[in-house]
Design an enzyme around this catalytic site. Structure first.
Site, short mmCIF file in Angstrom:
data_model
loop_
_atom_site.label_atom_id
_atom_site.label_comp_id
_atom_site.label_asym_id
_atom_site.label_seq_id
_atom_site.Cartn_x
_atom_site.Cartn_y
_atom_site.Cartn_z
CG ASP A 127 -74.13 -76.22 -44.73
OD1 ASP A 127 -73.06 -76.16 -45.33
OD2 ASP A 127 -74.57 -75.29 -44.03
CB ALA A 131 -73.47 -76.68 -49.18
O1 MRU Z 1 -68.56 -74.82 -42.15
P1 MRU Z 1 -68.77 -74.21 -43.49
O2 MRU Z 1 -68.09 -72.91 -43.69
O3 MRU Z 1 -68.51 -75.18 -44.62
O4 MRU Z 1 -70.33 -73.95 -43.48
C1 MRU Z 1 -71.05 -73.83 -44.60
C2 MRU Z 1 -71.55 -72.46 -44.66
O5 MRU Z 1 -70.83 -71.58 -45.04
C3 MRU Z 1 -72.89 -72.13 -44.30
O6 MRU Z 1 -73.54 -73.01 -43.51
C4 MRU Z 1 -73.63 -71.67 -45.52
O7 MRU Z 1 -74.62 -70.81 -45.15
C5 MRU Z 1 -74.19 -72.78 -46.34
S1 MRU Z 1 -73.10 -73.31 -47.52
C6 MRU Z 1 -73.75 -72.61 -48.91
#
Ligand code: MRU
Length: 367
Positions: free
Chosen positions: A246, A59
């Site tokens: 996210d 995120a």
């Molecule tokens: O699909 P991604 O790898 O972009 O997903 C995001 C994440 O890595 C997780 O959901 C995460 O815990 C939150 S982003 C800080």
């Protein structure tokens, strides 16, 4: 964070901007942990594509990338017509926004850049403000993660075994990470603990990225299959869960995070294990009124039907996709899920630790 390759240690940010070439520079996360490479995007369309293809993901990191992408697009505009400039910037915004739908950080980051740009009186001034505002977003992201670490460190004690899901580490932000910030802060003050990284199928960000980060940082850790967490909890081998998010709804305390987070929260509740979510302020969505409305990204079915890995043919190693599933079956691949507030012990923010339902009444403090 510091990265050591061939005995050379250097500090890196996940995302930076090169003003001289008007390019965004990104760690190519799809190659990790096998290869460490920095790539540059030449224009905002390439930057949006890098977000979409998950060259950069997480995120905070895609928030900073979108902010830089907006500045990159704005700075590429030629001429002084402010009306045409505004509609160009709007198109850049929409392209970057549509790259990935679930995380709110890109939209929050770009809205912040647009707000600052608006005070510029002409195109040139707005272009300069766009770059300064995107640098501010990136620097704030780092500061917020450091502050999350200062609040979250109090939760980690000697001997603890911590479960984390996906990658909410420094690769998911500009630096430090959200879920990993308390971990790195605890390590710094000499607390002894162990981290279990959920493998996090289908893209395995836990097994590849979080495990690589923790190894780089010298944190004691092991990767577990996603299905192993319940067993370990039942046997008393997990003391706390920390994950990222996210999109966290400021009005309700619902938390969208990588698929499988909800399952872990249910398991943690069942076993009386504290479940924490660590977020910078850019992850809070103050508008949306229900977790059911959070857009959940549906991804390519091939991610579920197979896996990527390193293959060695004679002396040459390369990445290859291997089909695992039955060849005539299809798959469903939602990328995220929503954990309701009653399953969450606390939200670790740069301004302190809050109950999920307390976010709204603290909205002034939380920006
Ligand atoms: O699909 P991604 O790898 O972009 O997903 C995001 C994440 O890595 C997780 O959901 C995460 O815990 C939150 S982003 C800080």
């Amino acid at each position: 964070m510091n990265v050591t390759i061939d005995k050379q240690t250097r500090h890196y940010r996940t995302v930076t901007f090169d003003a001289a070439t008007n390019s965004v520079r990104l760690i190519e996360q799809r190659l990790l942990p096998h290869e460490f490479k920095i790539i540059s995007t030449a224009n905002y369309r390439e930057t949006a594509q890098a977000i979409k293809d998950m060259v950069v993901r997480g995120a905070g990191a895609i928030g900073a990338t979108a902010a830089y992408g907006l500045a990159q697009g704005a700075r590429a505009f030629r001429g002084g017509n402010l009306v045409r400039f505004k509609s160009h910037v709007e198109a850049v915004f929409l392209t970057l926004k549509s790259a990935r739908p679930t995380a709110v950080d890109p939209v929050n980051a770009m809205n912040g850049v647009l707000r600052i740009m608006a005070s510029g009186e002409n195109v040139e001034e707005q272009q300069a403000l766009a770059l300064a505002a995107s640098e501010d977003f990136a620097n704030n992201d780092v500061r917020h993660c450091a502050e999350i670490g200062q609040h979250g460190v109090k939760l980690i004690h000697d001997g603890m075994r911590i479960l984390t899901h996906c990658n909410a580490g420094w690769l998911a932000f500009v630096d430090i990470g959200s879920a990993t910030a308390p971990i790195y802060a605890a390590q710094k003050v000499g607390v002894q603990f162990h981290v279990f990284c959920d493998e996090t199928r289908p893209r395995s960000q836990g097994a590849t990225l979080t495990a690589w980060e923790l190894a780089q940082q010298g944190v004691s850790h092991q990767i577990i299959a996603d299905n192993a967490a319940g067993h370990l909890m039942q046997r008393g081998e997990i003391d706390m869960v920390i994950v990222g998010s996210d999109r966290t709804l400021g009005r309700t305390g619902d938390v969208a995070n990588k698929i499988g987070t909800y399952t872990k929260a249910v398991l943690a509740k069942r076993h009386g294990i504290p479940f924490y979510v660590a977020i910078p302020l850019s992850t809070i969505d103050w508008e949306m009124e229900s977790g059911a409305k959070i857009p959940i990204e549906e991804r390519d079915q091939n991610e579920v039907l197979g896996a990527w890995g390193m293959v060695k043919t004679r002396s040459v190693t390369h990445f290859a996709y291997s089909r695992v599933a039955n060849p005539t079956s299809g798959a469903r691949n939602p990328g995220f899920d929503v954990t309701p507030p009653d399953l969450i012990t606390g939200i670790i923010t740069p301004a302190g630790i809050f109950k999920p339902k307390e976010l709204w009444k603290n909205r002034k403090t939380l920006g």
